[in-house]
Motif scaffolding. Sequence first.
Motif, PDB file in Angstrom:
ATOM      1  N   ALA A 229      38.931  41.270  43.424  1.00  0.00           N
ATOM      2  CA  ALA A 229      38.718  42.335  42.451  1.00  0.00           C
ATOM      3  C   ALA A 229      37.693  43.347  42.956  1.00  0.00           C
ATOM      4  O   ALA A 229      37.801  44.546  42.688  1.00  0.00           O
ATOM      5  CB  ALA A 229      38.261  41.744  41.120  1.00  0.00           C
ATOM      6  N   ALA A 230      36.705  42.870  43.719  1.00  0.00           N
ATOM      7  CA  ALA A 230      35.644  43.748  44.210  1.00  0.00           C
ATOM      8  C   ALA A 230      36.149  44.762  45.225  1.00  0.00           C
ATOM      9  O   ALA A 230      35.454  45.732  45.534  1.00  0.00           O
ATOM     10  CB  ALA A 230      34.519  42.914  44.824  1.00  0.00           C
ATOM     11  N   GLN A 231      37.354  44.578  45.754  1.00  0.00           N
ATOM     12  CA  GLN A 231      37.906  45.546  46.697  1.00  0.00           C
ATOM     13  C   GLN A 231      38.223  46.881  46.040  1.00  0.00           C
ATOM     14  O   GLN A 231      38.283  47.909  46.713  1.00  0.00           O
ATOM     15  CB  GLN A 231      39.176  44.982  47.346  1.00  0.00           C
ATOM     16  N   THR A 232      38.430  46.881  44.736  1.00  0.00           N
ATOM     17  CA  THR A 232      38.830  48.114  44.054  1.00  0.00           C
ATOM     18  C   THR A 232      37.994  48.428  42.818  1.00  0.00           C
ATOM     19  O   THR A 232      37.999  49.567  42.357  1.00  0.00           O
ATOM     20  CB  THR A 232      40.306  48.029  43.629  1.00  0.00           C
ATOM     21  N   ALA A 233      37.271  47.448  42.284  1.00  0.00           N
ATOM     22  CA  ALA A 233      36.568  47.650  41.018  1.00  0.00           C
ATOM     23  C   ALA A 233      35.173  48.248  41.235  1.00  0.00           C
ATOM     24  O   ALA A 233      34.605  48.198  42.330  1.00  0.00           O
ATOM     25  CB  ALA A 233      36.455  46.329  40.264  1.00  0.00           C
ATOM     26  N   GLU A 234      34.620  48.812  40.174  1.00  0.00           N
ATOM     27  CA  GLU A 234      33.243  49.296  40.173  1.00  0.00           C
ATOM     28  C   GLU A 234      32.286  48.102  40.079  1.00  0.00           C
ATOM     29  O   GLU A 234      32.656  47.025  39.593  1.00  0.00           O
ATOM     30  CB  GLU A 234      33.013  50.228  38.984  1.00  0.00           C
ATOM     31  N   LEU A 235      31.049  48.314  40.543  1.00  0.00           N
ATOM     32  CA  LEU A 235      30.041  47.250  40.473  1.00  0.00           C
ATOM     33  C   LEU A 235      29.849  46.756  39.048  1.00  0.00           C
ATOM     34  O   LEU A 235      29.765  45.545  38.805  1.00  0.00           O
ATOM     35  CB  LEU A 235      28.710  47.745  41.044  1.00  0.00           C
ATOM     36  N   SER A 236      29.809  47.674  38.099  1.00  0.00           N
ATOM     37  CA  SER A 236      29.604  47.265  36.702  1.00  0.00           C
ATOM     38  C   SER A 236      30.738  46.367  36.220  1.00  0.00           C
ATOM     39  O   SER A 236      30.509  45.414  35.462  1.00  0.00           O
ATOM     40  CB  SER A 236      29.495  48.501  35.805  1.00  0.00           C
ATOM     41  N   GLN A 237      31.959  46.641  36.676  1.00  0.00           N
ATOM     42  CA  GLN A 237      33.098  45.813  36.293  1.00  0.00           C
ATOM     43  C   GLN A 237      33.002  44.424  36.916  1.00  0.00           C
ATOM     44  O   GLN A 237      33.314  43.422  36.261  1.00  0.00           O
ATOM     45  CB  GLN A 237      34.402  46.495  36.715  1.00  0.00           C
ATOM     46  N   ILE A 238      32.577  44.363  38.169  1.00  0.00           N
ATOM     47  CA  ILE A 238      32.439  43.074  38.837  1.00  0.00           C
ATOM     48  C   ILE A 238      31.321  42.256  38.207  1.00  0.00           C
ATOM     49  O   ILE A 238      31.441  41.030  38.045  1.00  0.00           O
ATOM     50  CB  ILE A 238      32.192  43.275  40.343  1.00  0.00           C
ATOM     51  N   LEU A 239      30.231  42.907  37.822  1.00  0.00           N
ATOM     52  CA  LEU A 239      29.149  42.176  37.165  1.00  0.00           C
ATOM     53  C   LEU A 239      29.605  41.608  35.829  1.00  0.00           C
ATOM     54  O   LEU A 239      29.270  40.462  35.474  1.00  0.00           O
ATOM     55  CB  LEU A 239      27.943  43.100  36.964  1.00  0.00           C
ATOM     56  N   GLU A 240      30.386  42.369  35.090  1.00  0.00           N
ATOM     57  CA  GLU A 240      30.914  41.878  33.818  1.00  0.00           C
ATOM     58  C   GLU A 240      31.848  40.693  34.045  1.00  0.00           C
ATOM     59  O   GLU A 240      31.791  39.676  33.344  1.00  0.00           O
ATOM     60  CB  GLU A 240      31.647  43.002  33.097  1.00  0.00           C
ATOM     61  N   MET A 241      32.709  40.820  35.050  1.00  0.00           N
ATOM     62  CA  MET A 241      33.651  39.750  35.386  1.00  0.00           C
ATOM     63  C   MET A 241      32.900  38.513  35.863  1.00  0.00           C
ATOM     64  O   MET A 241      33.229  37.377  35.490  1.00  0.00           O
ATOM     65  CB  MET A 241      34.600  40.261  36.476  1.00  0.00           C
ATOM     66  N   ALA A 242      31.871  38.723  36.689  1.00  0.00           N
ATOM     67  CA  ALA A 242      31.088  37.607  37.206  1.00  0.00           C
ATOM     68  C   ALA A 242      30.355  36.879  36.089  1.00  0.00           C
ATOM     69  O   ALA A 242      30.245  35.646  36.096  1.00  0.00           O
ATOM     70  CB  ALA A 242      30.096  38.100  38.257  1.00  0.00           C
ATOM     71  N   GLY A 243      29.851  37.639  35.126  1.00  0.00           N
ATOM     72  CA  GLY A 243      29.161  37.000  34.009  1.00  0.00           C
ATOM     73  C   GLY A 243      30.085  36.107  33.202  1.00  0.00           C
ATOM     74  O   GLY A 243      29.715  34.989  32.816  1.00  0.00           O
TER      75      GLY A 243
END
Length: 273
Positions: A229-243
């Motif tokens: 997902a991190a290949q295309t998503a914004e950092l804020s989106q990855i942080l939300e997903m990671a949480g």
Amino acid sequence: MSESPVLSPPVLTQRDGTVLTVTLNLPDRRNPISDPAMVDALCDVFEAADRDASIHVAILTGAGSAFSSGGDLNAMRPDAGGLRASLPAQTRRNYRAGIQRLPLLFQAIELPVIAAVNGPAIGAGLDLACMCDLRIAGQSARFAESFVKLGLVSGDGGAWLLPRIIGFSKASQLSLTGETIDAGEALRIGLVGDVVPDAELMTVARAQADAIAANPPHATRMTKRLLRAAQTAELSQILEMAGAMQALAHATADHDEAITAFFDRRPPHFKGD
């Protein structure tokens, strides 16, 4: 009355514990992946493996002397009945319903996949290796993003996959020249993570698979999902997903076992719970 010849399955699978080995099985044709039967078989195998939580990692390799020659040139001739149709719009639909299913599948599944590249990986064969999460090459491996040599472009996602692995400049060089590189150069530019003697390829691939499989499988699969997902998503989106994933991970029995084993100073025993 003569009997019809028994056709070999395009893909072979072998399960050993939590590791699944998938072998492209058209060695006489150097394992082309553009055939509908090959695409269907690969999709069926990896979709089923992804659903099976008891499989922790897969190894993908080729039978015979090649990993994959990519597309079947015979099927590219006019009216050969392959991907190329007399109507361009139908050719487009053939790609979408055929080989383009593979990069979408490999992007979607959470099961980690190691490519054990045992010989030439050419055109779509190179792209297939790039669809995997890790790549190990035997010394005889060769790689080429060779579509331009045939007056074509990568129809299965190479323009998206290759730059994310080796960078835009080197991907442009390989794609625009169509040149073939050996395993040593593939290692130098980061296309593969290891180069080993051909006779040791599957042993090393299995050792790497075992190292992955030894970890808690829920965490392993979620880690892969985050990386993809991190290949295309914004950092804020990855942080939300990671949480959200971390909340799930904290609730697993394997996480509790890892913490307990650390304080008990003993190896953990993960059960996939």
